[in-house]
Design a protein around this motif. Structure first.
Motif, PDB file in Angstrom:
ATOM      1  N   ASP A  15     -15.928  52.631  55.217  1.00  0.00           N
ATOM      2  CA  ASP A  15     -16.365  51.314  54.764  1.00  0.00           C
ATOM      3  C   ASP A  15     -15.615  50.982  53.482  1.00  0.00           C
ATOM      4  O   ASP A  15     -14.755  51.758  53.032  1.00  0.00           O
ATOM      5  N   PHE A  16     -15.899  49.830  52.906  1.00  0.00           N
ATOM      6  CA  PHE A  16     -15.061  49.329  51.821  1.00  0.00           C
ATOM      7  C   PHE A  16     -15.910  48.850  50.645  1.00  0.00           C
ATOM      8  O   PHE A  16     -16.952  48.231  50.834  1.00  0.00           O
ATOM      9  N   ARG A  17     -15.440  49.141  49.434  1.00  0.00           N
ATOM     10  CA  ARG A  17     -16.029  48.582  48.222  1.00  0.00           C
ATOM     11  C   ARG A  17     -15.080  47.527  47.676  1.00  0.00           C
ATOM     12  O   ARG A  17     -13.888  47.787  47.482  1.00  0.00           O
ATOM     13  N   VAL A  18     -15.622  46.343  47.453  1.00  0.00           N
ATOM     14  CA  VAL A  18     -14.850  45.249  46.864  1.00  0.00           C
ATOM     15  C   VAL A  18     -15.600  44.748  45.634  1.00  0.00           C
ATOM     16  O   VAL A  18     -16.803  44.468  45.702  1.00  0.00           O
ATOM     17  N   HIS A  19     -14.902  44.667  44.504  1.00  0.00           N
ATOM     18  CA  HIS A  19     -15.477  44.094  43.283  1.00  0.00           C
ATOM     19  C   HIS A  19     -14.952  42.678  43.112  1.00  0.00           C
ATOM     20  O   HIS A  19     -13.737  42.432  43.267  1.00  0.00           O
ATOM     21  N   THR A  20     -15.843  41.758  42.793  1.00  0.00           N
ATOM     22  CA  THR A  20     -15.423  40.416  42.391  1.00  0.00           C
ATOM     23  C   THR A  20     -15.932  40.154  40.984  1.00  0.00           C
ATOM     24  O   THR A  20     -17.001  40.626  40.601  1.00  0.00           O
ATOM     25  N   ASN A  21     -15.156  39.431  40.218  1.00  0.00           N
ATOM     26  CA  ASN A  21     -15.530  39.047  38.851  1.00  0.00           C
ATOM     27  C   ASN A  21     -15.193  37.590  38.624  1.00  0.00           C
ATOM     28  O   ASN A  21     -14.250  37.064  39.219  1.00  0.00           O
ATOM     29  N   LYS A  22     -15.926  36.957  37.728  1.00  0.00           N
ATOM     30  CA  LYS A  22     -15.528  35.633  37.267  1.00  0.00           C
ATOM     31  C   LYS A  22     -14.506  35.805  36.149  1.00  0.00           C
ATOM     32  O   LYS A  22     -14.609  36.725  35.335  1.00  0.00           O
ATOM     33  N   ASP A  23     -13.531  34.892  36.108  1.00  0.00           N
ATOM     34  CA  ASP A  23     -12.464  34.997  35.124  1.00  0.00           C
ATOM     35  C   ASP A  23     -12.743  34.098  33.920  1.00  0.00           C
ATOM     36  O   ASP A  23     -13.844  33.584  33.748  1.00  0.00           O
ATOM     37  N   GLU A  24     -11.726  33.904  33.079  1.00  0.00           N
ATOM     38  CA  GLU A  24     -11.877  33.117  31.856  1.00  0.00           C
ATOM     39  C   GLU A  24     -12.146  31.640  32.123  1.00  0.00           C
ATOM     40  O   GLU A  24     -12.499  30.892  31.210  1.00  0.00           O
ATOM     41  N   SER A  51     -11.255  41.673  42.067  1.00  0.00           N
ATOM     42  CA  SER A  51     -10.704  42.494  40.987  1.00  0.00           C
ATOM     43  C   SER A  51     -10.421  43.926  41.407  1.00  0.00           C
ATOM     44  O   SER A  51      -9.663  44.630  40.739  1.00  0.00           O
ATOM     45  N   ALA A  52     -11.030  44.384  42.491  1.00  0.00           N
ATOM     46  CA  ALA A  52     -10.781  45.757  42.958  1.00  0.00           C
ATOM     47  C   ALA A  52     -11.173  45.869  44.422  1.00  0.00           C
ATOM     48  O   ALA A  52     -12.086  45.188  44.893  1.00  0.00           O
ATOM     49  N   MET A  53     -10.471  46.762  45.117  1.00  0.00           N
ATOM     50  CA  MET A  53     -10.737  46.976  46.534  1.00  0.00           C
ATOM     51  C   MET A  53     -10.374  48.422  46.872  1.00  0.00           C
ATOM     52  O   MET A  53      -9.319  48.913  46.481  1.00  0.00           O
ATOM     53  N   ALA A  54     -11.267  49.114  47.578  1.00  0.00           N
ATOM     54  CA  ALA A  54     -10.992  50.505  47.953  1.00  0.00           C
ATOM     55  C   ALA A  54     -11.716  50.841  49.244  1.00  0.00           C
ATOM     56  O   ALA A  54     -12.702  50.187  49.616  1.00  0.00           O
TER      57      ALA A  54
END
Length: 452
Positions: free
Chosen positions: A310-319, A326-329
């Motif tokens: 399975d997959f971990r995906v990070h999302t973030n709000k930017d400036e 922001s990250a995917m593994a």
């Protein structure tokens, strides 16, 4: 107006004097502010690129050190910042390890401040001086940790460690008071409830295809129906994390037996067989309140190297307050484990390590990116408060269809132990601070309150 400039103390200036770069000359200034403190000033201008303040102003505003930070001019007030407070619990008496085992994580997070141009400090409910509107914050530099007196911040980033701590009366009262009485934006408050998130996402037609069938009624009848429709099911806690308390149940029609995989209280992976669901529930879930659990459709996952993925995906709000990935593994399951978590023997790989075929890697990456941004926007729309980051656990079946397993408001960071994800580790921390800069600017521009 916003600018990023060095701010320094100049002893030769008169008590109320500040020296502003000529580039900001078109904006009149009559006072200077830092956090919730404000001081009347007399500006003059110079050809350099540094803001100089008198020793008196430097001390009155409780500026922690000279540094390169953002300047915001709004209605004759020159705001310095942002000043970002990170709210947490579990402080120790040690200045070397002020937050125990989590000290390393917070030292990495705070060390990002200079890259962004901000002052960041760590605080708990007991560090607040309500009478004079100041805090005893923990700051981190090359010399290590120190405690400094600072004003109330522009923004608070919630990093409480768990749900139990979050429910503590003093902590919840602190959050409520700062939000209501001081109008301080508080981002990433609370932990997501799986059922609540599922219900809200079901409203969005474009997201329904990503959602496994889920029910909050854990009954024998409901489990039997799910097992007749799907090859296996999961029974999982609504408020769980790290894969703890998850049961994978399979019905073998040829044998007429039910199999369950789970992790016991000693964190050992177990596989048991039962002749009926009644016996299974009465044994492995004895004394558990089933109203706090969900039943979820099992998805036959993509396999690599004889392990489920399975997959971990990070999302973030930017400036700019916009969502970005922001990250995917990828996470490969450990032997005999219900989940792919590292504490269950799981293994983390980058997508380029997992998919040798470039076309396949691109296909998987694009599908995960599209799903995570779509769902981030939906969660942001349907949940109250300011959300700055989300960690997603996605599955992908053998037809490469993406399924959402879980969304986390305070995602774990174990994937970043992988040496090839170091840049993503830095980026996720940097974006959290950049989003705080965005919230600060919005707060200054809209002093009556900003909408999430």
């Amino acid at each position: 107006m916003k600018a990023l400039l060095p701010v320094k103390c100049k002893d030769s200036l008169k008590d109320d004097a500040i020296l502003i770069p000529d580039a900001l000359k078109d904006r009149p200034v009559s006072s200077i502010a830092f956090g919730t403190l404000q001081y009347a000033c007399t500006p003059s201008y110079h050809a350099g690129g540094t803001l100089y303040v008198s020793k008196k102003i430097y001390e009155e505003l409780l500026l922690p050190y000279e540094g390169k930070i953002h300047l915001f001019v709004q209605e004759d007030v020159l705001h310095l910042g942002p000043l970002i407070g990170i709210f947490t619990a579990g402080f120790t008496n040690s200045i070397v390890r002020p937050i125990g085992e989590r000290t390393l994580f917070f030292s990495k997070l705070l060390s990002t401040e200079k890259k962004v141009g901000a002052y960041v400090f760590l605080f708990g409910a007991n560090h607040i001086n309500w009478e004079d509107g100041t805090m005893e914050g923990y700051m981190f530099s090359d010399k290590g940790w120190s405690r400094k007196k600072v004003p109330f911040p522009h923004v608070v980033y919630d990093r409480l460690p768990n749900r139990r701590t979050e429910k503590h009366k003093l902590l919840s009262e602190t959050r409520e008071k700062m939000q209501k009485d001081y109008a301080i934006p508080w981002f990433n408050p609370g932990f997501f409830n799986k059922w609540d998130i599922h219900q809200k996402l079901m409203i969005e037609e474009s997201i329904v295809p990503y959602l496994p069938e889920t029910s909050n009624k854990v009954t024998i009848e409901k489990m039997e129906r799910f097992l007749s429709d799907y090859p296996f099911i999961y029974v999982k806690p609504m408020n769980g994390s790290l894969g703890l308390g998850v049961y994978k149940i399979i019905y073998n029609r040829e044998e007429g037996h039910y199999y369950v995989r789970y992790k016991n209280e000693d964190l050992q992976n177990k596989l048991m067989r039962f002749s009926s669901l009644e016996t299974l529930l009465g044994t492995v879930m004895k004394n558990k309140d089933l109203s706090g659990y969900l039943i979820q459709q099992g998805i036959p996952l993509l396999k690599k190297d004889d392990s489920h993925v399975d997959f971990r995906v990070h999302t973030n709000k930017d400036e700019n307050g916009k969502w970005m990935v922001s990250a995917m593994a990828a996470k490969l399951s450990g032997k005999g484990s219900v989940t792919t978590h590292m504490n269950s023997g799981g293994l983390v790989k980058t997508l380029s390590e997992l998919f040798q075929d470039e076309a396949e890697q691109t296909e998987v990456t694009d599908k995960l990116r599209r799903a995570s941004l779509l769902i981030s926007d939906a969660i942001d729309t349907h949940l109250p408060g300011f959300i700055g980051e989300i960690g997603f656990d996605f599955g992908m079946d053998r037809d490469k269809r993406v399924w959402l397993f879980e969304a986390n408001s305070k995602p774990g960071r174990s994937i970043f132990y992988h040496p090839k994800l170091r840049n993503e580790d830095i980026l996720t921390r940097k974006l959290s601070i950049e989003y705080a800069v965005y919230l600060t600017e919005q707060t200054i521009q809209h002093p009556d309150g900003i909408l999430s």
